[in-house]
Write a protein that holds these residues in place. Structure first.
Motif, PDB file in Angstrom:
ATOM      1  N   THR A 157       0.418 -46.736  -4.449  1.00 59.23           N
ATOM      2  CA  THR A 157       1.201 -46.323  -5.618  1.00 59.23           C
ATOM      3  C   THR A 157       0.280 -46.028  -6.795  1.00 59.23           C
ATOM      4  OG1 THR A 157       1.381 -48.638  -6.284  1.00 59.23           O
ATOM      5  CG2 THR A 157       3.233 -47.696  -5.040  1.00 59.23           C
ATOM      6  N   GLN A 158       0.762 -45.193  -7.691  1.00 67.39           N
ATOM      7  CA  GLN A 158       0.152 -45.041  -9.021  1.00 67.39           C
ATOM      8  C   GLN A 158       1.308 -44.887  -9.999  1.00 67.39           C
ATOM      9  OE1 GLN A 158      -2.732 -45.433 -10.524  1.00 67.39           O
ATOM     10  NE2 GLN A 158      -1.650 -44.968 -12.423  1.00 67.39           N
ATOM     11  N   CYS A 159       1.498 -45.871 -10.843  1.00 66.85           N
ATOM     12  CA  CYS A 159       2.672 -45.847 -11.726  1.00 66.85           C
ATOM     13  C   CYS A 159       2.360 -45.539 -13.179  1.00 66.85           C
ATOM     14  CB  CYS A 159       3.441 -47.154 -11.616  1.00 66.85           C
ATOM     15  SG  CYS A 159       4.190 -47.331  -9.980  1.00 66.85           S
ATOM     16  N   GLU A 160       1.147 -45.823 -13.658  1.00 66.18           N
ATOM     17  CA  GLU A 160       0.849 -45.442 -15.027  1.00 66.18           C
ATOM     18  C   GLU A 160       0.665 -43.931 -15.073  1.00 66.18           C
ATOM     19  OE1 GLU A 160      -2.624 -47.173 -16.870  1.00 66.18           O
ATOM     20  OE2 GLU A 160      -2.013 -46.474 -18.837  1.00 66.18           O
ATOM     21  N   ALA A 161       1.254 -43.278 -16.061  1.00 71.91           N
ATOM     22  CA  ALA A 161       2.051 -43.857 -17.129  1.00 71.91           C
ATOM     23  C   ALA A 161       3.535 -43.918 -16.737  1.00 71.91           C
ATOM     24  CB  ALA A 161       1.883 -43.032 -18.389  1.00 71.91           C
ATOM     25  N   GLY A 164     -10.183 -42.771 -12.082  1.00 71.43           N
ATOM     26  CA  GLY A 164     -11.157 -43.733 -11.571  1.00 71.43           C
ATOM     27  C   GLY A 164     -10.508 -44.926 -10.891  1.00 71.43           C
ATOM     28  N   ALA A 165      -9.612 -45.589 -11.615  1.00 75.77           N
ATOM     29  CA  ALA A 165      -8.998 -46.796 -11.068  1.00 75.77           C
ATOM     30  C   ALA A 165      -7.827 -47.209 -11.934  1.00 75.77           C
ATOM     31  CB  ALA A 165     -10.020 -47.933 -11.009  1.00 75.77           C
ATOM     32  N   MET A 166      -7.072 -48.196 -11.444  1.00 75.88           N
ATOM     33  CA  MET A 166      -5.851 -48.608 -12.139  1.00 75.88           C
ATOM     34  C   MET A 166      -5.691 -50.118 -12.086  1.00 75.88           C
ATOM     35  SD  MET A 166      -3.226 -47.749 -13.850  1.00 75.88           S
ATOM     36  CE  MET A 166      -2.151 -49.032 -14.462  1.00 75.88           C
ATOM     37  N   GLU A 167      -5.335 -50.670 -13.251  1.00 78.94           N
ATOM     38  CA  GLU A 167      -5.368 -52.122 -13.453  1.00 78.94           C
ATOM     39  C   GLU A 167      -4.096 -52.864 -13.060  1.00 78.94           C
ATOM     40  OE1 GLU A 167      -5.287 -49.772 -15.990  1.00 78.94           O
ATOM     41  OE2 GLU A 167      -4.015 -50.461 -17.640  1.00 78.94           O
ATOM     42  N   ASN A 168      -3.298 -52.368 -12.103  1.00 74.12           N
ATOM     43  CA  ASN A 168      -2.071 -53.047 -11.691  1.00 74.12           C
ATOM     44  C   ASN A 168      -2.291 -54.553 -11.582  1.00 74.12           C
ATOM     45  OD1 ASN A 168      -1.116 -50.327 -10.977  1.00 74.12           O
ATOM     46  ND2 ASN A 168      -2.594 -50.571  -9.312  1.00 74.12           N
ATOM     47  N   HIS A 228     -13.981 -52.858 -16.215  1.00 68.97           N
ATOM     48  CA  HIS A 228     -12.908 -52.276 -17.034  1.00 68.97           C
ATOM     49  C   HIS A 228     -11.532 -52.698 -16.510  1.00 68.97           C
ATOM     50  CE1 HIS A 228     -11.156 -49.024 -19.590  1.00 68.97           C
ATOM     51  NE2 HIS A 228     -10.225 -49.043 -18.649  1.00 68.97           N
ATOM     52  N   GLU A 229     -11.302 -52.506 -15.244  1.00 70.01           N
ATOM     53  CA  GLU A 229      -9.982 -52.835 -14.693  1.00 70.01           C
ATOM     54  C   GLU A 229      -9.733 -54.340 -14.751  1.00 70.01           C
ATOM     55  OE1 GLU A 229      -8.337 -50.255 -14.544  1.00 70.01           O
ATOM     56  OE2 GLU A 229     -10.002 -48.840 -14.357  1.00 70.01           O
ATOM     57  N   TYR A 230     -10.761 -55.122 -14.455  1.00 69.35           N
ATOM     58  CA  TYR A 230     -10.569 -56.572 -14.532  1.00 69.35           C
ATOM     59  C   TYR A 230     -10.242 -56.988 -15.977  1.00 69.35           C
ATOM     60  CZ  TYR A 230     -10.962 -61.463 -14.748  1.00 69.35           C
ATOM     61  OH  TYR A 230     -10.632 -62.772 -15.014  1.00 69.35           O
ATOM     62  N   LYS A 290      -4.881 -50.645 -25.595  1.00 70.78           N
ATOM     63  CA  LYS A 290      -5.472 -51.253 -24.400  1.00 70.78           C
ATOM     64  C   LYS A 290      -6.724 -50.515 -23.954  1.00 70.78           C
ATOM     65  CE  LYS A 290      -2.579 -49.149 -20.649  1.00 70.78           C
ATOM     66  NZ  LYS A 290      -3.508 -48.630 -19.632  1.00 70.78           N
ATOM     67  N   GLU A 291      -6.743 -49.188 -24.066  1.00 70.19           N
ATOM     68  CA  GLU A 291      -7.875 -48.445 -23.495  1.00 70.19           C
ATOM     69  C   GLU A 291      -9.123 -48.502 -24.381  1.00 70.19           C
ATOM     70  OE1 GLU A 291      -7.957 -47.899 -20.577  1.00 70.19           O
ATOM     71  OE2 GLU A 291      -5.870 -47.704 -19.926  1.00 70.19           O
ATOM     72  N   GLY A 292      -8.947 -48.291 -25.687  1.00 70.04           N
ATOM     73  CA  GLY A 292     -10.119 -48.356 -26.570  1.00 70.04           C
ATOM     74  C   GLY A 292     -10.761 -49.727 -26.491  1.00 70.04           C
ATOM     75  N   VAL A 302      -8.886 -41.038 -26.923  1.00 70.31           N
ATOM     76  CA  VAL A 302      -8.191 -42.321 -26.830  1.00 70.31           C
ATOM     77  C   VAL A 302      -9.137 -43.397 -26.272  1.00 70.31           C
ATOM     78  CG1 VAL A 302      -6.341 -43.549 -25.632  1.00 70.31           C
ATOM     79  CG2 VAL A 302      -5.903 -41.289 -26.634  1.00 70.31           C
ATOM     80  N   TYR A 303      -9.895 -43.047 -25.254  1.00 68.42           N
ATOM     81  CA  TYR A 303     -10.756 -44.037 -24.604  1.00 68.42           C
ATOM     82  C   TYR A 303     -12.060 -44.264 -25.385  1.00 68.42           C
ATOM     83  CZ  TYR A 303      -8.161 -44.492 -20.163  1.00 68.42           C
ATOM     84  OH  TYR A 303      -7.226 -44.782 -19.203  1.00 68.42           O
ATOM     85  N   GLU A 304     -12.868 -43.229 -25.465  1.00 63.19           N
ATOM     86  CA  GLU A 304     -14.226 -43.436 -25.991  1.00 63.19           C
ATOM     87  C   GLU A 304     -14.255 -43.525 -27.521  1.00 63.19           C
ATOM     88  OE1 GLU A 304     -14.003 -41.587 -23.044  1.00 63.19           O
ATOM     89  OE2 GLU A 304     -15.040 -43.186 -21.953  1.00 63.19           O
TER      90      GLU A 304
HETATM   91  N1  TRP Z   1      -5.166 -47.241 -16.943  1.00 63.52           N
HETATM   92  C1  TRP Z   1      -6.172 -46.695 -16.096  1.00 63.52           C
HETATM   93  C2  TRP Z   1      -7.510 -47.161 -16.632  1.00 63.52           C
HETATM   94  O1  TRP Z   1      -7.843 -46.957 -17.755  1.00 63.52           O
HETATM   95  C3  TRP Z   1      -6.221 -45.228 -16.022  1.00 63.52           C
HETATM   96  C4  TRP Z   1      -5.028 -44.457 -15.570  1.00 63.52           C
HETATM   97  C5  TRP Z   1      -4.020 -43.992 -16.284  1.00 63.52           C
HETATM   98  C6  TRP Z   1      -4.858 -43.895 -14.311  1.00 63.52           C
HETATM   99  N2  TRP Z   1      -3.227 -43.173 -15.558  1.00 63.52           N
HETATM  100  C7  TRP Z   1      -3.735 -43.085 -14.350  1.00 63.52           C
HETATM  101  C8  TRP Z   1      -5.573 -44.001 -13.159  1.00 63.52           C
HETATM  102  C9  TRP Z   1      -3.332 -42.356 -13.260  1.00 63.52           C
HETATM  103  C10 TRP Z   1      -5.169 -43.280 -12.075  1.00 63.52           C
HETATM  104  C11 TRP Z   1      -4.065 -42.443 -12.122  1.00 63.52           C
HETATM  105  O2  TRP Z   1      -8.258 -47.772 -15.961  1.00 63.52           O
END
Ligand code: TRP
Ligand code: ZN
Length: 850
Positions: free
Chosen positions: A118-122, A253-257, A289-291, A311-313, A372-374
């Motif tokens: 799954t990928q739920c964000e956003a 890259g990855a997702m912090e579920n 980052h995810e942890y 959360k991201e910054g 938003v991130y960097e």
């Molecule tokens: N929240 C994730 C992170 O910063 C990134 C993310 C957002 C994401 N939407 C996504 C990852 C969709 C994969 C697919 O680590």
């Protein structure tokens, strides 16, 4: 053109009408007909007067719905459903059917190589079941997964399992975007971590059979991250298990579920033979980052998606701190600033500029940006500088204390700093609200023992923001004496006005200032400095960042003059670089960075900022010319350096050896220019690690002598998807400008090209856009090819297509012919029937539709 997608505004935020008390989900997995049964306890939100029951839902086939056990017939549309509900807490049950095998968007529940993930964000959860899919609705989840697969995972702790089923319970209330499910034939690498309060946590990294040998480094990085977050932020993990899964088809890259992080396999799998030092460093950073999101993101989440930087910054800032602590802080800072300038400054200077906290969007997926991130991370760094380390520590403790379990805002975040430190952050808040990179100019003056720095700041207009107010800018300054001694150690000046002067008294002679040390604010510093002053700073600055920056600005000036005046490279620059290169007291990684040149995109932007029209071919030629000149000037040093930087013994991915390899390969790349390809070929043949194998291959390709090695590489690695991504990218990155587009096009016909896999798509087209002179070649072939493929990809995977369309964001810099060709490409995309909301918004903004 299509109708513009609907815009959502921050100012329109209202609370959810119904809150969720708990969620039970049952999945009966089937590739094309998965059934999802949801039992959700809802309660009316007393804070909302006018309540309407609306659940998001997209691409769901509703089988049945009940309220408190009685069948109901909701009103279902393309985006969700409404239904009459009791004016008191009630139980909602719904069964839906979904089609994971047909899900190429990789959002919601989808399949990748026979595994479900799954990928739920956003906003992907609404493709799994009907739900109030917004981050301020939080609930504990219980999930039962039934399917004919050996491994069945979801969030939280395992609570039971049997033949063909497993049950999971996540006690921590969470928004739906943190939901995850994974099922497949997976193998675990297992370990454990004992937390600071003595709780043992089981750790697992789940991969496809065959990849088990590539998990050790990520596991080690995970344990180091867990320890670091305890030591530095006092944050402890809060479940019995922490699972990570590697997936080949993934948009980012990855997702912090919660408790079940899902990773792009490129962001977790590595081994010395298949991965470069840069891969190792990136994996370490993403694991961390995810942890770290477990606290900054999950325990404290965002009220709405406008608050994404909350959360991201913060989490990027934390992963950068971690990487600095694990490696070399100065080198880490330089690399972070390089990335910021390359991606965020570029974004901030074009039609896609937006505030760190945007106030409007059409598709939130388009706002997972460098800004938003960097830039978001830079704002945290500035706050820390302004309130000091102790103030920062106090504020963070208060943040975790006050907002644990909540969905918070940037206002909450800033209030915590105000309450913890007593500082008024009203002006600082502009950093979150105003887009654009401030340009700071500085002039200096020395009179009667007083040295004065005069600063001015100005921020250009950006879309929807014509006028900018002055921002508070922390400017770290140190003063050096003529002999190189530091006469004034670093001080942070706080610039709050449009124009402001700072005085330093009691100086015997005019000092040399070192300004914006450590890159203390994300601004463009403009300062007329002579080449000899820059060379002085490169040789003597006690601030490592500014020492490097001096060399970089020297190189930039040299390159700009080569482009505009056609002059030969300045020998003073070449001498200054040689002096730095010979300084054995300097860390090899740092010296490699000193040797590197500003990128072609950076030079194009700078020329444009100076009122000139950049010519990509001329920029490319100048940069090649300077590399030739460096090679010739440093010739005597390079071979000994190449030999000295060899790392005997088994491969270690640590920063020390990685730094030596990076300097060694930088030397090899110049050496190949003066000595020919024999040395690179020898390294290619002997290399026992991917860093050197790939480094040697790029030297060979640059020298036009890479055909044999490239074929051998392909034969050796055709069974490894991640290495094959490198093979694809290499061909395009190192293609000559006039053949780059044709090379990319030819690769799309390769048997191994799989355009639906985002990593593979990026390996060809991301590489094409990175080859600036190739992408912007005057024949326009690069633009047309990218547009064709973005249109195709948009039909399958809008998120990745829209993200890659940013290659066109710089179009206004170029000459009329190129502008016209890019506009035509963008219009062609815009006119495509059935274009996604993601892509419509991006193209609309790039063409200037607001
Ligand atoms: N929240 C994730 C992170 O910063 C990134 C993310 C957002 C994401 N939407 C996504 C990852 C969709 C994969 C697919 O680590
Ligand atoms: Zn993140």
């Amino acid at each position: 053109m299509q109708a513009a997608p609907e815009t959502i505004f921050l100012k329109d935020y209202t609370q959810a009408a119904y809150l969720v008390e708990d969620v039970h989900l049952t999945f009966r997995l089937d590739p094309s007909a998965t059934r999802v049964l949801a039992r959700i306890r809802f309660a009316p939100n007393p804070a909302v007067a006018d309540r309407r029951f609306f659940l998001h839902g997209e691409q769901l086939k509703l089988i049945s719905a009940r309220i408190d056990g009685a069948p109901v017939a909701p009103d279902v549309t393309q985006t969700g459903l409404t239904c009459d509900v009791p004016d008191a807490p009630f139980t909602w049950e719904a069964e839906v059917q979904i089609d994971p095998a047909a899900n190429t968007a990789l959002e919601g529940l989808y399949m990748s190589n026979g595994m479900y993930c799954t990928q739920c964000e956003a906003e992907g959860f609404r493709k799994i079941t009907f739900y109030p899919d917004r981050p301020d609705v939080m609930a504990p989840f219980t999930v039962r997964v039934a399917g004919d697969l050996p491994v069945l995972l979801s969030n939280g702790n395992p609570t039971g399992s049997g033949d063909g089923w497993a049950e999971w319970h996540d006690p921590w209330p969470k928004p739906a975007y943190l939901f995850a499910l994974v099922a497949g034939d997976l193998r675990a690498t297992s370990d454990s971590f004992t937390t600071m309060s003595g709780k043992k946590v089981d750790l697992n990294i789940w991969v496809r059979p065959g990849d088990e040998g590539k998990t050790a480094f990520a596991m080690d990085a995970l344990k180091r991250s867990m320890k670091w977050d305890e030591d530095v932020y006092g944050r402890e993990y809060d479940l019995d298990v922490f699972n990570i899964v590697a997936v080949d088809d993934f948009n980012m890259g990855a997702m912090e579920n919660k408790g079940l992080n899902i990773f792009n396999s490129s962001a977790v799998l590595c081994s010395p033979e298949t991965s470069t030092d840069a891969n190792f460093a990136r994996i370490e950073a993403i694991i961390a980052h995810e942890y770290f999101h477990n606290w900054t993101g999950n325990r404290i989440t965002c009220r709405d998606w406008f608050q994404l930087c909350l959360k991201e910054g913060l989490t990027v800032f934390r992963d950068q701190q971690f990487s600095g602590d694990m490696r070399d802080p100065a080198v880490q800072r330089i690399e972070d600033v390089l990335a910021l300038r390359a991606r965020q400054f570029r974004e901030d200077n074009g039609p896609l500029a937006h505030p760190v906290r945007p106030d409007r969007y059409a598709e939130i997926n388009n706002f997972y940006t460098a800004t938003v991130y960097e830039k978001g991370a830079e704002l945290i760094g500035m706050l820390k500088r302004l309130v000091g380390d102790d103030g920062y520590a106090k504020a963070l403790d208060l943040y975790f204390d006050r907002h644990d379990g909540q969905a918070a805002t940037i206002e909450d975040w800033l209030k915590v700093f105000e309450d913890a430190t007593g500082r008024d952050l009203t002006q600082f808040k502009r950093w979150y609200e105003q887009a654009g990179t401030p340009r700071v100019t500085v002039a200096d003056e020395f009179k009667d023992g007083t040295y004065t720095l005069h600063f001015k700041q100005i921020t250009n207009p950006t879309p929807n923001q014509d006028v900018k107010a002055p921002q508070v800018i922390p400017i770290a300054v140190g003063l050096l004496g003529r002999n190189g001694d530091e006469v004034l150690p670093t001080q942070v000046l706080e610039m709050t006005e449009g124009a402001q002067s700072f005085h330093f008294e009691g100086l015997a002679t005019k000092p040399v200032p070192s300004i914006l040390r450590g890159f203390s604010a994300p601004v463009i510093l403009e300062r007329d400095l002579s080449a000899s002053e820059r060379a002085f700073l490169l040789a003597h600055d006690t601030d490592a960042f500014n020492k490097w920056e001096a060399g970089r600005s020297l190189a930039k000036d040299v390159l700009l003059r080569m482009v505009t005046d056609g002059v030969a490279p300045d020998p003073d620059y070449l001498d200054a670089i040689r002096t730095a290169l010979r300084d054995d007291g300097l860390n090899p990684a740092f010296r490699a960075l000193v040797l590197s040149l500003p990128g072609e995109d950076d030079l194009a932007q700078t020329l444009f900022d100076h009122g000139l029209t950049p010519d990509p071919a001329a920029i490319h030629a100048a940069r090649e010319g300077l590399r030739d000149a460096l090679a010739a000037h440093l010739a005597a040093d390079l071979a000994p350096l190449y030999d000295a930087m060899a790392c005997p013994g088994p491969f270690r991915p640590d920063a020390v050896d990685a730094g030596k390899r990076s300097l060694r390969l930088a030397a090899l790349s110049l050496l190949t220019r003066v000595d020919g390809p024999a040395r690179a070929q020898a390294l290619y043949d002997a290399a026992d690690n991917m860093t050197e194998q790939l480094g040697a291959l790029s030297c060979l390709l640059d020298a036009g002598a890479g055909d044999a090695a490239s074929q051998a590489f392909r034969a050796q690695w055709q069974g490894d998807r991640l290495v094959m991504d490198k093979w694809f990218a290499m061909q395009v990155v190192h293609a000559a400008p006039e053949t780059a587009a044709a090379t990319a096009e030819r690769l799309t016909t390769d048997d191994a090209f799989d355009w639906k896999n985002p990593n593979r798509f990026r390996s060809v087209f991301g590489a094409l856009t990175m080859n600036a002179a190739g992408f912007h070649h005057a024949d326009g072939a690069g633009y047309a090819l990218l547009a064709d493929w973005l249109i195709r990809l948009d039909g399958a995977n809008p998120q990745t297509a829209a993200r890659m369309s940013t290659a066109f964001e710089t179009w206004r810099r170029y000459d009329a012919d190129r502008q016209e060709m890019i506009r035509a490409a963008l219009r062609r995309i815009a006119d495509t029937k059935g274009l996604s909301r993601d892509m419509s918004e991006m193209v609309g903004r790039m063409l200037g539709g607001g």
